[in-house]
Design a protein around this motif. Structure first.
Motif, PDB file in Angstrom:
ATOM      1  N   LEU A 118       0.801  -1.220   0.000  1.00  0.00           N
ATOM      2  CA  LEU A 118       0.000   0.000   0.000  1.00  0.00           C
ATOM      3  C   LEU A 118       0.832   1.267   0.000  1.00  0.00           C
ATOM      4  N   SER A 119       2.129   1.172  -0.299  1.00  0.00           N
ATOM      5  CA  SER A 119       3.011   2.322  -0.118  1.00  0.00           C
ATOM      6  C   SER A 119       2.902   3.397  -1.195  1.00  0.00           C
ATOM      7  N   GLY A 120       2.319   3.088  -2.336  1.00  0.00           N
ATOM      8  CA  GLY A 120       2.032   4.112  -3.345  1.00  0.00           C
ATOM      9  C   GLY A 120       3.239   4.778  -3.961  1.00  0.00           C
ATOM     10  N   ILE A 121       3.218   6.107  -4.025  1.00  0.00           N
ATOM     11  CA  ILE A 121       4.234   6.889  -4.729  1.00  0.00           C
ATOM     12  C   ILE A 121       5.610   6.727  -4.093  1.00  0.00           C
ATOM     13  N   LYS A 122       5.658   6.559  -2.774  1.00  0.00           N
ATOM     14  CA  LYS A 122       6.940   6.377  -2.106  1.00  0.00           C
ATOM     15  C   LYS A 122       7.658   5.146  -2.653  1.00  0.00           C
ATOM     16  N   GLU A 123       6.897   4.082  -2.936  1.00  0.00           N
ATOM     17  CA  GLU A 123       7.469   2.865  -3.493  1.00  0.00           C
ATOM     18  C   GLU A 123       8.143   3.141  -4.827  1.00  0.00           C
ATOM     19  N   PHE A 124       7.545   4.004  -5.636  1.00  0.00           N
ATOM     20  CA  PHE A 124       8.095   4.345  -6.938  1.00  0.00           C
ATOM     21  C   PHE A 124       9.488   4.952  -6.799  1.00  0.00           C
ATOM     22  N   PHE A 125       9.665   5.828  -5.814  1.00  0.00           N
ATOM     23  CA  PHE A 125      10.945   6.507  -5.645  1.00  0.00           C
ATOM     24  C   PHE A 125      11.967   5.695  -4.853  1.00  0.00           C
ATOM     25  N   LEU A 126      11.529   4.940  -3.880  1.00  0.00           N
ATOM     26  CA  LEU A 126      12.459   4.277  -2.971  1.00  0.00           C
ATOM     27  C   LEU A 126      12.601   2.777  -3.205  1.00  0.00           C
ATOM     28  N   GLY A 127      11.775   2.175  -4.026  1.00  0.00           N
ATOM     29  CA  GLY A 127      11.822   0.737  -4.248  1.00  0.00           C
ATOM     30  C   GLY A 127      10.846   0.022  -3.329  1.00  0.00           C
ATOM     31  N   SER A 128      10.365  -1.119  -3.769  1.00  0.00           N
ATOM     32  CA  SER A 128       9.351  -1.815  -3.005  1.00  0.00           C
ATOM     33  C   SER A 128       9.951  -2.574  -1.826  1.00  0.00           C
ATOM     34  N   VAL A 129       9.117  -2.797  -0.834  1.00  0.00           N
ATOM     35  CA  VAL A 129       9.518  -3.561   0.347  1.00  0.00           C
ATOM     36  C   VAL A 129       9.898  -4.971  -0.075  1.00  0.00           C
ATOM     37  N   SER A 130       9.095  -5.579  -0.942  1.00  0.00           N
ATOM     38  CA  SER A 130       9.380  -6.959  -1.344  1.00  0.00           C
ATOM     39  C   SER A 130      10.724  -7.089  -2.058  1.00  0.00           C
ATOM     40  N   SER A 131      11.072  -6.110  -2.879  1.00  0.00           N
ATOM     41  CA  SER A 131      12.366  -6.219  -3.570  1.00  0.00           C
ATOM     42  C   SER A 131      13.527  -6.062  -2.594  1.00  0.00           C
ATOM     43  N   LYS A 132      13.388  -5.183  -1.612  1.00  0.00           N
ATOM     44  CA  LYS A 132      14.454  -5.031  -0.613  1.00  0.00           C
ATOM     45  C   LYS A 132      14.562  -6.272   0.268  1.00  0.00           C
ATOM     46  N   VAL A 133      13.419  -6.827   0.650  1.00  0.00           N
ATOM     47  CA  VAL A 133      13.447  -8.045   1.465  1.00  0.00           C
ATOM     48  C   VAL A 133      14.109  -9.174   0.690  1.00  0.00           C
ATOM     49  N   SER A 134      13.727  -9.351  -0.571  1.00  0.00           N
ATOM     50  CA  SER A 134      14.315 -10.441  -1.355  1.00  0.00           C
ATOM     51  C   SER A 134      15.809 -10.224  -1.600  1.00  0.00           C
ATOM     52  N   GLN A 135      16.215  -8.976  -1.710  1.00  0.00           N
ATOM     53  CA  GLN A 135      17.625  -8.681  -1.965  1.00  0.00           C
ATOM     54  C   GLN A 135      18.503  -8.972  -0.750  1.00  0.00           C
ATOM     55  N   TYR A 136      18.006  -8.683   0.450  1.00  0.00           N
ATOM     56  CA  TYR A 136      18.851  -8.773   1.639  1.00  0.00           C
ATOM     57  C   TYR A 136      18.557  -9.956   2.562  1.00  0.00           C
ATOM     58  N   ALA A 137      17.510 -10.707   2.300  1.00  0.00           N
ATOM     59  CA  ALA A 137      17.172 -11.840   3.164  1.00  0.00           C
ATOM     60  C   ALA A 137      18.216 -12.943   3.040  1.00  0.00           C
ATOM     61  N   LYS A 138      18.433 -13.628   4.149  1.00  0.00           N
ATOM     62  CA  LYS A 138      19.365 -14.753   4.171  1.00  0.00           C
ATOM     63  C   LYS A 138      18.633 -16.086   4.042  1.00  0.00           C
ATOM     64  N   ILE A 139      17.323 -16.013   3.861  1.00  0.00           N
ATOM     65  CA  ILE A 139      16.497 -17.199   3.736  1.00  0.00           C
ATOM     66  C   ILE A 139      15.668 -17.067   2.456  1.00  0.00           C
ATOM     67  N   PRO A 140      15.044 -18.154   1.994  1.00  0.00           N
ATOM     68  CA  PRO A 140      14.226 -18.059   0.777  1.00  0.00           C
ATOM     69  C   PRO A 140      13.074 -17.064   0.941  1.00  0.00           C
ATOM     70  N   VAL A 141      12.784 -16.355  -0.145  1.00  0.00           N
ATOM     71  CA  VAL A 141      11.683 -15.398  -0.169  1.00  0.00           C
ATOM     72  C   VAL A 141      10.797 -15.737  -1.347  1.00  0.00           C
ATOM     73  N   LEU A 142       9.512 -15.927  -1.058  1.00  0.00           N
ATOM     74  CA  LEU A 142       8.524 -16.159  -2.116  1.00  0.00           C
ATOM     75  C   LEU A 142       7.732 -14.864  -2.280  1.00  0.00           C
ATOM     76  N   ILE A 143       7.822 -14.255  -3.464  1.00  0.00           N
ATOM     77  CA  ILE A 143       7.094 -13.028  -3.742  1.00  0.00           C
ATOM     78  C   ILE A 143       5.862 -13.402  -4.556  1.00  0.00           C
ATOM     79  N   VAL A 144       4.703 -13.055  -4.002  1.00  0.00           N
ATOM     80  CA  VAL A 144       3.419 -13.414  -4.607  1.00  0.00           C
ATOM     81  C   VAL A 144       2.838 -12.197  -5.323  1.00  0.00           C
ATOM     82  N   LYS A 145       2.426 -12.397  -6.577  1.00  0.00           N
ATOM     83  CA  LYS A 145       1.805 -11.311  -7.361  1.00  0.00           C
ATOM     84  C   LYS A 145       0.312 -11.365  -7.226  1.00  0.00           C
TER      85      LYS A 145
END
Length: 145
Positions: A118-145
């Motif tokens: 639900l982050s809206g315009i901020k996501e556009f400028f700063l990147g999505s939470v899911s992409s940051k989580v998947s980039q830095y997590a040390k465990i598997p991440v399943l991103i659901v569309k």
């Protein structure tokens, strides 16, 4: 395979789909679910640098916590068919950092997260939470569309 699955929810449609996937995985592997809502509080150092008085900030933060509690209550109603143990957690902080910290602290084996929240315009400028989580997590991440 997955003993504990972390599922961040924010009330968005993709978060609810992620919760469904996590429940299905949890039922298959007899996993515990940890359902988390992260509240990102307002402060006087905002992106737009709009000065707010302390009372407005406090009331806004209280309202965000009430919304977070409602999101977790909704998650509870969506998990009535889940057969395993479920824990719910309301946290405050930066969403991606908080999700990663919780995953590490609680020794989760997997994170199931919606692709867009639900982050809206901020996501556009700063990147999505899911992409940051998947980039830095040390465990598997399943991103659901």
């Amino acid at each position: 395979m997955f003993k504990k699955i972390l599922v961040p929810v924010d009330g968005s449609e993709t978060a609810w789909r992620a919760l469904e996937y996590a429940a299905a995985l949890g039922n298959k592997f007899e996993s515990k679910l940890l359902v988390v809502n992260v509240v990102q509080n307002y402060n006087n150092i905002s992106v737009l640098a709009v000065p707010l008085d302390a009372a407005t900030v406090i009331e806004s933060n209280n309202e965000l916590r009430r919304i977070g509690e409602h999101v977790l209550k909704t998650a509870t109603s969506k998990l009535t068919d889940f057969q395993g143990k479920i824990a719910y957690k309301l946290e405050e902080g930066h969403p991606s950092e908080t999700i990663l910290n919780i995953a590490n602290e609680t020794e989760c084996d997997c994170i199931v997260i919606g692709s867009r929240g639900l982050s809206g315009i901020k996501e556009f400028f700063l990147g999505s939470v899911s992409s940051k989580v998947s980039q830095y997590a040390k465990i598997p991440v399943l991103i659901v569309k």
